[in-house]
Design a protein around this motif. Structure first.
Motif, PDB file in Angstrom:
ATOM      1  N   VAL A  66       9.897   3.055   6.760  1.00  0.00           N
ATOM      2  CA  VAL A  66      10.361   2.205   5.673  1.00  0.00           C
ATOM      3  C   VAL A  66       9.144   1.538   5.078  1.00  0.00           C
ATOM      4  N   ARG A 100       7.117  -1.241   3.574  1.00  0.00           N
ATOM      5  CA  ARG A 100       7.195  -2.701   3.621  1.00  0.00           C
ATOM      6  C   ARG A 100       7.345  -3.281   2.218  1.00  0.00           C
ATOM      7  N   VAL A 131      10.899  -3.207   1.110  1.00  0.00           N
ATOM      8  CA  VAL A 131      11.700  -4.243   1.761  1.00  0.00           C
ATOM      9  C   VAL A 131      11.466  -5.583   1.089  1.00  0.00           C
ATOM     10  N   ASP A 178      20.196  -3.712   3.568  1.00  0.00           N
ATOM     11  CA  ASP A 178      19.225  -3.005   4.381  1.00  0.00           C
ATOM     12  C   ASP A 178      18.704  -1.888   3.477  1.00  0.00           C
ATOM     13  N   PRO A 179      17.391  -1.738   3.328  1.00  0.00           N
ATOM     14  CA  PRO A 179      16.872  -0.726   2.399  1.00  0.00           C
ATOM     15  C   PRO A 179      17.267   0.703   2.743  1.00  0.00           C
ATOM     16  N   GLU A 180      17.718   0.948   3.972  1.00  0.00           N
ATOM     17  CA  GLU A 180      18.099   2.305   4.370  1.00  0.00           C
ATOM     18  C   GLU A 180      19.579   2.597   4.172  1.00  0.00           C
ATOM     19  N   CYS A 240      15.497  -1.524  14.558  1.00  0.00           N
ATOM     20  CA  CYS A 240      15.552  -1.445  13.100  1.00  0.00           C
ATOM     21  C   CYS A 240      14.185  -1.778  12.520  1.00  0.00           C
ATOM     22  N   VAL A 258      13.305  -3.041   9.814  1.00  0.00           N
ATOM     23  CA  VAL A 258      13.238  -4.286   9.038  1.00  0.00           C
ATOM     24  C   VAL A 258      13.712  -5.488   9.855  1.00  0.00           C
ATOM     25  N   LEU A 278      12.075  -8.708   8.915  1.00  0.00           N
ATOM     26  CA  LEU A 278      12.269  -9.163   7.540  1.00  0.00           C
ATOM     27  C   LEU A 278      13.706  -9.520   7.201  1.00  0.00           C
ATOM     28  N   MET A 279      14.660  -8.893   7.844  1.00  0.00           N
ATOM     29  CA  MET A 279      16.063  -9.105   7.483  1.00  0.00           C
ATOM     30  C   MET A 279      16.497 -10.569   7.630  1.00  0.00           C
TER      31      MET A 279
END
Length: 146
Positions: A18, A20, A23, A62-64, A97, A99, A102-103
């Motif tokens: 992912v 960064r 995100v 979530d970016p995914e 995960c 992220v 960051l989440m």
């Protein structure tokens, strides 16, 4: 890539990396589009903040996974104090995960932007573990699980 994203067929095939910057950009978009509700502050009722907070959380993704974190069932608890301070318990679809760091920051930033909210504390919890059963029907439909 986390298990739900892989199950649903989302993300890239580059070993689940992912970016960064993606995100951080997603967090900025979520923060800029969070709703505010002046009526909550005027009413003096902390529960009047609940719906604007939920609306703000629905702007965090979530970016995914193309579903917001609230409908994914990642938010376990929203406690709103009389002074507008908010405590949020949340989880992730998997402890590994990409992220995970960051989440919670994305969640805190989104909630802080709701008018009438004071201090915001976000705690990442793992009990109970997340499962697809916590997802809303809309999220399940979006991911082809219904």
């Amino acid at each position: 890539m986390n298990r739900l994203a892989r199950f649903a067929g989302f993300g890239s095939d580059d070993a689940g990396q992912v970016d960064r910057d993606d995100v951080i950009a997603a967090a900025a978009v979520a923060a800029d589009h969070s709703p505010s509700d002046a009526s909550a502050q005027m009413l003096g009722d902390p529960e009047a903040l609940r719906e604007p907070i939920i609306a703000a959380l629905r702007q965090v993704h979530d970016p995914e996974i193309p579903v917001n974190i609230y409908d994914l069932g990642l938010i376990y608890k929203i406690d709103i104090a009389d002074n507008g301070n908010v405590d949020v318990d949340m989880t992730l679809t998997a402890p590994a995960c990409p992220v995970a760091g960051l989440m919670p920051v994305m969640v805190k930033d989104a909630v802080k932007r709701v008018e009438g909210v004071g201090e915001v504390a976000v705690e990442l919890v793992w009990d109970p573990p997340w499962s697809p059963d916590t997802m809303s029907d809309e999220a399940k439909l979006t991911l082809g699980m219904l």
